[in-house]
Design an enzyme around this catalytic site. Structure first.
Site, PDB file in Angstrom:
ATOM      1  N   GLU A 239     -61.142 140.267  11.609  1.00 58.14           N
ATOM      2  CA  GLU A 239     -62.035 139.238  11.083  1.00 58.14           C
ATOM      3  C   GLU A 239     -63.330 139.068  11.896  1.00 58.14           C
ATOM      4  O   GLU A 239     -64.380 138.787  11.335  1.00 58.14           O
ATOM      5  CB  GLU A 239     -61.302 137.887  11.016  1.00 58.14           C
ATOM      6  CG  GLU A 239     -60.162 137.830  10.019  1.00 58.14           C
ATOM      7  CD  GLU A 239     -60.624 137.925   8.577  1.00 58.14           C
ATOM      8  OE1 GLU A 239     -61.829 137.724   8.315  1.00 58.14           O
ATOM      9  OE2 GLU A 239     -59.777 138.212   7.694  1.00 58.14           O
TER      10      GLU A 239
ATOM     11  N   SER B 184     -40.857 162.412 -27.215  1.00 52.49           N
ATOM     12  CA  SER B 184     -41.206 162.509 -28.631  1.00 52.49           C
ATOM     13  C   SER B 184     -41.934 161.282 -29.164  1.00 52.49           C
ATOM     14  O   SER B 184     -42.418 161.301 -30.304  1.00 52.49           O
ATOM     15  CB  SER B 184     -39.942 162.751 -29.463  1.00 52.49           C
ATOM     16  OG  SER B 184     -39.382 164.012 -29.153  1.00 52.49           O
TER      17      SER B 184
END
Length: 797
Positions: free
Chosen positions: A95, A370
């Protein structure tokens, strides 16, 4: 001389004017800053944090609260000495690396951010130090304005003047949000690891330090866990670069395994909620989601969601026992709007041992088997092929190079070859060989374009795809597949899939609202109706489903269905729909372990799909698909006749694949697939035609022949008569002029149509008053020269 004096006066005037301007500007700036300082809170009051409003996410009724984001803050204040050094170092590393060296802000970072904001013409870059973040989180809003940024700097200076660096870091680590309503490092440690902050190890501390930048996005229970782990590694790398840890500690922490605590279960439809949160973060930002008080009405139907969760749980439990299939997913949507009604991304979202938080329904890339076939068939219908077109289901070599290692000879699911079959039968019964032939006839690129038009965006690696794509040789998402089938259900109209009905902010102002637009027609409705007609044909699919056929039939409703199973039974699918709802199910394992005992789609996916649909239809009005219009075709092979003029050949003998209704090929053998397809047909004919020696004596076919064909669209043989009415729809083709067509019911003439031209198209509702238990509907066509053709249909009362 006069000019020189005048010039000096002008310079003097300019200097005076400039000085006055600078004085006024400085004055205004001081007044502005003084006003801001007067409005700043006292630094002593940091313990009283401003109240943030939570975001509430509801179902489609607005009555069921599904989840509240940061509804209340979980926080336990701990003293500075109880916070491990590894937590402090990890936070500083990611940070604010210069935390102990700068006054309150980092000038270099601010200059870099200003340059970026100027280039982008908006206030975007943060460049905030730990002190600034503390000031912002404690007292200020999240708006990205110059005024707020100046306030942040002034308050940061005030904090630095009143508190030591360690005190500021302590306040920060007890104030900062870590996500999941956890504020401060102690609450975060309890929430994510079920331990106190003082007991965190290096890897855990680094991961928690990675969260504050975007707590929702990086949630370990959300959609971006991989990105969280990548950012955790970045934290560790920066710690190493700052000499907080050794290289050995770096590598050890990077490879550490995490044991997360179970996520709080005050969340309904968790996979759906995580997808909604992801959408909100991307559009409005994490801070707005967490603190902005949004009111979100989603598309979720809570009743259907509960049914879906039960169906998946029951089905996967059964699959685990029978087929060692430990996961499943379901997604249901409204095809008329694209609104998602239910989402189950796994059997159990909270089952960490089986990666339950991974949303297979919306994230998983799986081969559809399919279930992809309809996109090839509908592309072929667009070209001019018909549902009655005959293809031969025979063992076929599709590679035309002659190189053995490139051989491609797909088999059928049941390991049986049927000989000549219509496209209707081939699609309804999911027969592989005709499907691969259709893929060739339709064209791979054309089929990919159709899939893309239908909303399938994942098939982007063209070089990977060959004819096997029609059997599911490319990865798709269940959510995209469901939305693509919705195009069929909605008569060829495409809608974007949506999760949101309405969003309002804390002031009640509408940020966005669903608009029921007309959608986009991506295919002619007739072709969509043809697919619907085939996939909803119970008699046509009965040969595939056998004893499981009852799971696909719902009294009073017309339901279309397509299944799919991939090689080695890795993925099992069932996608079915009515005009009002489309439902997709996937069953399998997270790491692609095959389902055992041939646990394919009919055994593993269809029961889940059927259980859900059976309940979902109770909320649906009875609707029927619009029937496709009768079609006409001159060539016998496109009308279902493969024996013609003492010739028997594969379809490439009769049609050009890009113009099937056009002239015959001049040299059909020039097609690279012709010989591969022709030889099995001739071998089959030799075995099955007693007079085969009389066939193919000449190379060519005279299409000026006196045949008659009758194609009945409705009713189908075996149907029941309802309300004493029969919807009779048929077409008659003849190479000679038709004299008349007669219709009979139980040998009593219903109607005689005189002197009709070919093709004759007939459609009429006929009132029947003398129906028996079993009845015979007969159509008789008579052409010039006395040539006749009859068609019989059995009907039951």
């Amino acid at each position: 001389m006069h000019k020189r004096k005048k010039k000096k006066n002008l310079i003097k005037l300019s200097l005076i004017t400039g000085g006055i301007f600078i004085f006024l500007l400085t004055g205004f700036a001081l007044i502005f800053i003084a006003a801001l300082i007067r409005d700043l809170p006292k630094a002593d009051d940091l313990v009283s944090k401003r109240v943030n409003q939570s975001t509430k996410i509801y179902d489609r009724t607005g009555a069921i609260l599904l989840y509240e984001v940061h509804g209340e803050e979980k926080r336990t204040i701990i003293p500075y000495e109880d916070i491990p050094a590894v937590v402090k170092n990890a936070t500083i590393a990611i940070e604010d690396q210069n935390f102990y060296n700068h006054p309150a802000f980092d000038w270099r970072a601010i200059i870099r951010a200003v340059i970026q904001d100027i280039l982008r013409l908006r206030v975007e870059q943060g460049a905030s130090t730990i002190t600034q973040q503390l000031a912002k989180n404690a007292y200020l809003t999240n708006e990205k304005t110059i005024t707020r940024k100046v306030k942040e700097l002034l308050l940061a200076l005030k904090l630095e003047k009143q508190f030591s660096k360690d005190e500021i870091l302590n306040l920060y680590l007890n104030q900062i949000p870590y996500g999941e309503n956890a504020y401060g490092i102690e609450a975060a440690a309890k929430t994510y690891f079920n331990k106190s902050a003082k007991d965190l190890n290096m890897a855990e501390a680094a991961l928690l330090a990675a969260l504050p930048q975007a707590t929702t996005y990086y949630s370990p229970w959300g959609l971006h866990k991989d990105e969280l782990l990548t950012r955790k590694d970045l934290v560790l790398k920066k710690m190493y670069e700052l000499n907080y840890i050794t290289e050995e500690q770096l590598e050890g922490a990077k490879g550490a395994e995490y044991e997360f605590a179970p996520q709080a279960t005050t969340i309904k439809a968790p996979h759906f909620i995580m997808a909604v949160q992801d959408y909100l973060v991307k559009k409005y930002g994490a801070e707005t989601l967490e603190k902005g008080g949004l009111n979100v009405i989603t598309t979720l139907d809570w009743e259907l969601q509960q049914v879906a969760e039960t169906a998946v749980w029951n089905g996967v439990t059964r699959n685990t026992e029978l087929y060692k299939g430990e996961n499943g997913a379901l997604l249901a949507a409204d095809p008329k709007t694209g609104q998602v009604l239910a989402v189950v991304g796994s059997k159990d979202y909270f089952d960490e041992s089986n990666e339950g938080n991974f949303n297979v329904a919306m994230q998983g890339l799986r081969q559809p088997g399919s279930a992809f076939k309809p996109f090839a068939y509908v592309t072929a219908f667009k070209k001019g092929f018909t549902p009655e077109t005959i293809l031969f289901d025979l063992e076929t070599e599709f590679d035309a190079t002659g190189i053995p290692e490139k051989s491609y000879k797909p088999g059928n699911f049941d390991e049986y070859f049927r000989g000549p079959v219509s496209l209707r039968t081939a699609l309804a019964q999911s027969i592989n060989i005709p499907a691969v032939k259709i893929m060739y006839l339709a064209g791979i690129d054309n089929v990919l374009n159709t899939a893309r038009d239908f909303g399938i965006k994942t098939l982007t690696e063209r070089s990977r795809y060959g004819l096997s794509l029609v059997l599911g040789g490319g990865e798709v998402k269940l959510s995209e597949l469901v939305n693509a089938y919705a195009v069929f259900a909605n008569d060829g109209i495409y809608h974007d899939q949506t999760l949101i009905l309405k969003i309002t902010d804390a002031k009640g102002e509408t940020l966005e609202e669903f608009s029921s637009e007309a959608g986009e027609e991506v295919i002619d409705p007739e072709y969509a109706r043809t697919i619907n007609d085939i996939l909803s044909d119970v008699s046509a699919r009965s040969g595939l489903f056998g004893a499981s056929l009852n799971l696909t039939v719902f009294s009073g409703y017309q339901v279309a269905l397509k299944t799919g199973t991939t090689d080695n039974y890795v993925d099992a699918w069932a996608i079915g729909y009515t005009p009002g709802i489309v439902v997709g199910v996937w069953a399998g394992n997270n790491h692609r372990e095959p389902l055992q005992k041939k646990g394919g789609s009919i055994l593993a996916a269809v029961p889940i799909w059927s259980e859900f649909v059976n309940e979902a239809l109770k909320k649906q009005p009875v609707e029927f698909f619009v029937r496709p219009a009768p079609y006409a075709a001159e060539k016998p092979i496109l009308r279902g006749d493969y024996l013609y003029g003492k010739q028997i050949h594969n379809i490439l003998y009769y049609v050009q694949k890009n113009d099937p209704q056009g002239p015959m090929p001049v040299r059909p053998e020039s097609d690279p697939q012709f010989l591969n397809w022709e030889l099995p047909v001739l071998a089959w004919a030799e075995r099955n035609l007693p007079d085969f020696a009389e066939y193919n004596k000449s190379w060519g076919v005279d299409f000026d022949l006196s045949d008659i064909s009758i194609d009945v669209r409705s009713p189908l043989s075996g149907e029941f008569i309802k309300n004493n009415t029969v919807n009779l729809s048929f077409s008659v083709n003849s190479s000679h002029k038709l004299n008349y067509v007669e219709t009979y019911f139980n040998n009593e003439m219903l109607e005689k149509i005189q002197a009709a031209n070919s093709p004759l198209v007939y459609q009429k509702n006929i009132l029947i008053n003398n129906a028996q238990t079993q009845n015979l509907l007969r159509i008789k066509a008579v052409a010039e020269g006395g040539k006749t053709k009859e068609k019989e249909i059995i009907l039951f009362k």
